[in-house]
Design a protein around this motif. Structure first.
Motif, short mmCIF file in Angstrom:
data_model
loop_
_atom_site.label_atom_id
_atom_site.label_comp_id
_atom_site.label_asym_id
_atom_site.label_seq_id
_atom_site.Cartn_x
_atom_site.Cartn_y
_atom_site.Cartn_z
N ALA A 180 3.59 1.54 3.00
CA ALA A 180 4.57 2.59 2.68
C ALA A 180 3.79 3.81 2.26
O ALA A 180 3.83 4.25 1.12
CB ALA A 180 5.51 2.12 1.58
N GLU A 190 -2.08 7.85 -5.88
CA GLU A 190 -1.83 8.79 -6.97
C GLU A 190 -2.04 8.08 -8.31
O GLU A 190 -1.80 6.88 -8.42
CB GLU A 190 -0.38 9.30 -6.89
CG GLU A 190 -0.13 10.14 -5.66
CD GLU A 190 1.26 10.75 -5.68
OE1 GLU A 190 1.51 11.59 -6.57
OE2 GLU A 190 2.09 10.39 -4.83
N PHE A 219 3.07 21.14 -1.09
CA PHE A 219 4.09 20.82 -2.10
C PHE A 219 4.57 19.41 -1.79
O PHE A 219 5.50 19.21 -1.05
CB PHE A 219 5.22 21.85 -1.97
CG PHE A 219 6.35 21.70 -2.95
CD1 PHE A 219 6.18 21.06 -4.18
CD2 PHE A 219 7.60 22.22 -2.65
CE1 PHE A 219 7.23 20.94 -5.07
CE2 PHE A 219 8.66 22.10 -3.52
CZ PHE A 219 8.47 21.45 -4.74
N VAL A 225 0.86 -1.18 0.00
CA VAL A 225 0.00 0.00 0.00
C VAL A 225 0.90 1.23 0.00
O VAL A 225 1.65 1.45 0.95
CB VAL A 225 -0.92 0.03 1.25
CG1 VAL A 225 -1.79 1.28 1.21
CG2 VAL A 225 -1.78 -1.22 1.30
N GLU A 265 8.59 7.09 5.08
CA GLU A 265 8.36 8.22 5.97
C GLU A 265 7.25 7.95 6.97
O GLU A 265 7.11 8.66 7.95
CB GLU A 265 7.98 9.46 5.14
CG GLU A 265 9.17 10.11 4.50
CD GLU A 265 8.81 11.41 3.81
OE1 GLU A 265 7.60 11.69 3.63
OE2 GLU A 265 9.73 12.14 3.45
N LYS A 299 -6.12 4.42 -6.51
CA LYS A 299 -7.02 3.76 -5.56
C LYS A 299 -6.43 3.82 -4.16
O LYS A 299 -5.38 3.25 -3.90
CB LYS A 299 -7.23 2.30 -5.95
CG LYS A 299 -8.05 2.13 -7.19
CD LYS A 299 -8.43 0.69 -7.41
CE LYS A 299 -9.02 0.56 -8.81
NZ LYS A 299 -9.25 -0.84 -9.17
N ASN A 320 1.94 9.50 7.53
CA ASN A 320 0.57 9.15 7.18
C ASN A 320 0.22 7.80 7.80
O ASN A 320 0.50 6.75 7.25
CB ASN A 320 0.49 9.09 5.65
CG ASN A 320 -0.91 8.80 5.18
OD1 ASN A 320 -1.83 8.62 5.97
ND2 ASN A 320 -1.07 8.74 3.87
#
Ligand code: SRM
Ligand SMILES: Cc1cc2nc3c(=O)[nH]c(=O)nc-3n(C[C@H](O)[C@H](O)[C@H](O)COP(=O)(O)OP(=O)(O)OC[C@H]3O[C@@H](n4cnc5c(N)ncnc54)[C@H](O)[C@@H]3O)c2cc1C
Ligand code: SF4
Ligand code: FES
Lengths: 816, 113
Positions: free
Chosen positions: A107, A37, A128, A8, A276, A79, A243
């Motif tokens: 990820a 995206e 950004f 993911v 991240e 998705k 996230n």
């Protein structure tokens, strides 16, 4: 049926993990990828140059849809996964698509922070982070003039520069009193600010934004204290937040990020996370280099190899603003336990500060001239002892005399067709093309694809520079603890320790114990393991000729046309007429086309066929000359001068000392070649101060010098100590060689080894602790009992050893 | 043309090693892997003609001794990202004897040590 792996987050860390996995286990899983995206995988870092108009979106794609197809990966773009059903082991996307998994990889990256002020949802207020943001910003920039960037950190400044390039008026508002306060010290920060101001960017420091103004579209901003300015584009670059929403919803333990262990597993062992979005040992990272290290470890576990560990990363920062060079790493502020060395050249706009602790680099920050950033970074990670060249530290690596760095010739200024790698004839443009067209990130990638820096390595610094300016900050250097080679994740040190602790005595058992991923290693690791075995268990381990490079296997140097050279030992450079005659006779008898006096005071016979070698050796042996080991990772030559016996300045008998040292030390296998010299006085005609072990006679005795190197990077020796007696010279010499044999990595010469471990440690072991010196010397002498067998004598005559090595099978072709 | 020629016994080639076979002007490298598979490759590296027989054998590959190009023994192809291909010869092993087929070479060959 294959196991199912679901990823993911189709971003940099997730897809890198898949690439690493496919490299080692291409067929283990059915892989499915979800990305919110609507694109393949792209290089997020290069969004800044895209925004500045220096690159196109098409230039920054890493893996297009073909790549997924070729690797049988099912890709769902656009998705978003909204739920993880851990009990039934499946993920569910917002449009209802599901996919079940045996292992799941999260990820999900991070989200840009939106500050909670009125007006933050107006049109024209953007973050950004992704391609969508960049296209939105570019659309506005095409029509409007006034831009406000909130946040004076890395991202904010890159955005500000890009918008300036797009022709806007740009103001940056920053809460703190200095820019990039987490990456720069106040000095560097103010130089940066001045440079950017000169380029027309305005700054409002120590200012908080109170509200963004507008009805539907933004037209201005108001700051605390009442100041208002016009703005029809507002870019918020105040930070990112991991996230973790999806993981939290599935009740996977999260703190600031998704919490993972050293194998990149979350609290649910089937679910891994990288990038991240994760928090590892309390750290959250926002740069790609650490994420790529995580990816490698994670892939190792997904491939069920199960031995790699992630132990956190040390990072460095750079700014991708054309013409602005800055670099920082480690703790560059320092405190009262550290000292700093600082250089500032206002006219040239250069500032460098290096923070030291116990003679090791603790942090560095530089502005204007950052050529040596990666060098300092490397030494920080390796904790290199810099006491030997502290004075030159600020002037950079090129001042240490590394010919490959070519002084001021920085990569960015080089013309495209300048040759970077002299060994393999690789030009700058070949390297840049390979990096961009093949999506390379690391030095190893470049070595594999172009061969640059894969031979003598003197151009490594330049190649690293080319990598870093071609990729921007995306350049991920190989982790400190480099695995020995691609067959294993273990380092030289780990392998040597395993051999010693587990008492392993064969190459096969080492590979089995370490769960090697290739059937029998490769040309890089086998010779290294063979050396570690031989040096750990002298007399017990049987040498493996099949793990020796041809020169050491055939005891002669291979030449470009497949013939060999023969160089007999010439003790201390002394010859007798009888020996000269024997060499001349051999040259006549075997029709040797070239007879050469070598650079090491010996004589070489060139152009011999392999099957002639045993016969030549036998002739030379008969006149008392054994192998000169001109081919070996072992003692090469002991150069001497005429010394006291003849020279009007000579103070000691340097020639006899040379012969004595050579007789003691020949035949010993070492990590790399080892050269010695003995000079009879400080005029030093034997060039002892560029040898691995150099001895210089003085009135009162002998000076002992270590760690010199001619060759690619010339390095003079460092003085180890002065001694009075011949016996002391011998003991120090043997002890030094043994320490080198036990501590250096295979193919590490004494010079780089000493730079790595530091003179302090070597003095402790050899000078301060006399008992230890004696013990080292004894260990050396006892291993010599097994090593000093002339390999030429063993291979000549009827009972010759390894005869199959030298004689071909003859097959007759009968023409009918 | 299609005749098999006996050239060696498996034992004459060291495991993870090679022997050179001279067949008139031809030089062939005969390799033996760790699990006793035998391969024959023309003893010339596609890069600069290095003698492949002198290289280190690992897996089903050999590393050229001159500049470290790595080749697959089965088909002679360089392992990417390197490029190039060396000529390979068909081999069969029967009762520990090694047979080779020399394609495109002079008609008939008799094997002897
Ligand atoms: C024969 C000789 C040149 C000559 O014609 O004089 C020579 C020949 C080679 N040198 Fe050398 N070096 C020779 C003296 C030197 C010297 C001078 C010296 O020893 O005083 C140096 C610089 C001093 C030093 O090593 O610190 C030297 C620095 C190198 C280097 C660079 C080493 C480095 O650390 O940077 C290499 C490359 C390597 O070892 O990886 C090298 C590698 C080679 C090799 C082995 C290249 C190769 O891998 O095939 C050459 C083998 C030729 C052959 O078949 O014999 N040779 N080489 C010299 C042999 C001396 C001897 O009697 O054994
Ligand atoms: C403009 C810019 C410049 C940068 N410059 C540098 C630099 O110079 N040097 C450097 O080292 N780093 C730089 N970075 C940081 C670097 O890009 C990030 O550290 C890196 O991209 C993070 O990788 P990741 O895979 O963790 O996250 P990402 O690359 O963000 O990937 C996460 C992906 O997961 C998707 N996703 C999230 N949730 C879901 C879900 N539920 N379902 C499906 N998909 C989901 C997201 O859409 C995203 O595509 C820069 C970042 C930006 C934005
Ligand atoms: S002998 Fe040494 S210097 Fe000369 S070409 Fe060979 S490696 Fe280079
Ligand atoms: S000749 Fe084989 S690699 Fe160069």
């Amino acid at each position: 049926m294959k196991e199912k792996l679901v990823l993911v987050g189709n971003g940099m860390a997730g897809v890198r993990t898949l690439e690493e996995l496919l490299k080692i286990e291409p067929d283990l899983y059915d892989i499915t990828v979800f990305g919110s995206e609507p694109h393949g995988n792209y290089n997020r870092i290069l969004l800044s140059p895209v925004l500045a108009g220096e690159k196109e979106i098409g230039d920054i794609m890493l893996n297009d849809e073909n790549w997924y197809q070729e690797n049988n990966i099912k890709l769902h773009t656009g998705k978003e996964v909204v739920e993880i059903d851990r009990r039934n082991r499946k993920v569910i996307a917002e449009d209802g698509t599901t996919a079940s998994y045996n292992r799941l990889l999260l990820a999900t990256g991070s989200n840009s922070v939106l500050i909670p002020i009125p007006g933050n949802d107006l049109k024209g207020v953007v973050t950004f982070r992704n391609i969508h943001d960049v296209t939105t910003i570019l659309e506005i920039a095409n029509k409007k003039k006034q831009a406000l960037v909130i946040g004076g950190g890395l991202l904010g400044l890159e955005a500000a520069y890009a918008l300036k390039q797009q022709g806007m008026f740009v103001t940056v508002v920053h809460l703190m009193d200095s820019l990039m306060e987490r990456q720069l010290d106040p000095e560097a920060s103010s130089m940066l600010r001045e440079t950017l101001e000169n380029r027309g960017i305005q700054f409002l420091m120590e200012t908080a934004t109170e509200a963004l103004l507008g009805e539907d579209e933004v037209w201005g901003a108001r700051f605390k204290g009442g100041l208002e300015i016009a703005a029809d584009l507002v870019v918020m670059a105040v930070g990112i937040r991991p996230n973790i929403a999806l993981a939290q919803k599935a009740r996977i333990h999260c703190d600031r990020g998704i919490v993972v262990n050293d194998t990149m597993q979350t609290y649910d062992g089937r679910i891994y996370a990288v990038g991240e979005c994760v928090q590892h040992r309390d750290q959250v990272y926002g740069l790609v280099a650490p994420l790529f290290e995580q990816a490698k470890v994670c892939a190792n576990h997904l491939a069920q190899l199960g031995f790699a560990q992630y132990r956190g990363s040390l990072t460095f920062s750079k700014l991708k603003v054309t013409g602005v060079d800055l670099f920082s790493t480690g703790d560059f502020m320092g405190d009262d336990t550290t000292e700093s060395i600082v250089m500032k050249d206002v006219d040239r706009g250069i500032y460098k500060k290096i923070v030291l602790k116990n003679n090791r680099i603790h942090g560095a920050v530089m502005f204007g001239d950052t050529v040596d950033g990666s060098w300092y970074y490397q030494m920080l990670r390796d904790q290199t002892d810099i006491s030997g060249f502290r004075g030159q530290l600020l002037y950079g690596q090129s001042h240490l005399g590394d010919s490959g760095h070519g002084g001021a010739n920085t990569a960015a200024d080089m013309a495209d067709d300048v040759e970077v790698c002299g060994c393999n004839g690789v030009c700058k443009k070949d390297i840049v093309n390979a990096i961009t067209s093949k999506g390379l990130f690391t030095l190893d990638d470049v070595r594999d694809h172009t061969k640059a820096s894969s031979s003598c390595g003197s151009c490594t610094g330049l190649v690293e520079q080319i990598l870093s300016f071609t990729l921007g900050g995306d350049y991920s250097e190989a982790p400190t603890a480099k695995p020995l080679c691609k067959c294993t994740d273990y380092t030289h040190e780990e392998i040597r320790q395993t051999i010693q602790r587990q008492k392993l005595t064969g190459i096969r058992s080492v590979m089995d114990y370490l769960e090697y991923r290739s059937p029998d290693g490769c040309h890089i690791c086998r010779p290294a393991i063979n050396y570690y075995l031989m040096s750990s268990w002298p007399g017990e381990v049987v040498d493996d000729p099949r793990s020796r490079y041809i020169n050491e296997r055939a005891h002669a140097n291979i030449q470009k046309d497949g013939t060999f050279s023969v160089i007999p030992r010439i003790w201390g450079g002394l010859v007798t007429p009888a020996e000269l005659r024997a060499i001349a006779d051999a040259a006549d008898k075997f029709n040797v086309s070239t007879v050469k006096i070598t650079g090491g005071q010996r004589i070489g016979l060139y152009g011999l066929k392999k099957n002639e070698l045993p016969a030549v050796w036998s002739d030379l042996n008969q006149s008392g000359m054994p192998s000169g080991y001109a081919y070996g990772k072992s003692l090469r030559t002991v150069k001497t001068c005429v010394g006291e016996e003849w020279c009007r300045f000579g103070t000691q008998d340097s020639t006899s000392m040379g012969v004595r040292l050579e007789k003691l030390t020949w035949g010993s296998w070492m990590p790399h070649k080892f050269k010695m010299a003995v000079s009879g006085c400080p005029r030093n005609c034997a060039e002892a101060t560029i040898k691995d072990f150099g001895v210089v006679a003085v009135e009162s005795g002998w000076e002992l010098h270590i760690g010199g190197n001619g060759g690619v990077r010339v390095r003079p020796t460092e003085l180890l100590c002065k001694v009075k007696t011949d016996q002391e010279v011998v003991e120090h010499c043997c002890a030094f060689i043994q320490l080198y044999r036990e501590d250096a990595y295979y193919l590490e010469r004494t010079a780089p080894w000493i730079e790595r471990v530091g003179m302090v440690k070597i003095r402790q072991q050899l000078i301060e602790d006399g008992g230890n010196r004696k013990a080292l010397s004894d260990r050396f002498l006892s291993s010599q009992k097994f090593a000093q067998k002339d390999p030429w004598a063993e291979r000549t005559g009827d009972a010759g050893f390894e005869t199959h090595e030298f004689f071909p099978l003859e097959v007759k072709v009968s023409h009918e | 043309m299609s005749d098999w020629i006996e050239i060696s016994s498996v034992d004459e080639i060291p495991p993870l090693g090679a022997r050179v076979v001279h067949a008139e002007e031809m030089e062939i490298a005969l390799f033996r892997t760790a699990n006793d598979e035998i391969y024959a490759v023309r003893d010339r590296c596609p890069h600069k003609e290095g003698p492949l027989s002198q290289g280190i054998v690992h897996g089903k590959r050999v590393t050229c001794p001159l500049h470290n190009l790595v080749l697959e023994l089965s088909d002679g192809k360089a392992v990417p990202p390197d490029e190039g291909c060396a000529l390979v010869y068909p081999i069969k092993v029967e009762e520990s004897r090694v047979w080779i087929k020399l394609q495109g070479v002079a008609s008939k060959i008799k094997g002897s040590k």
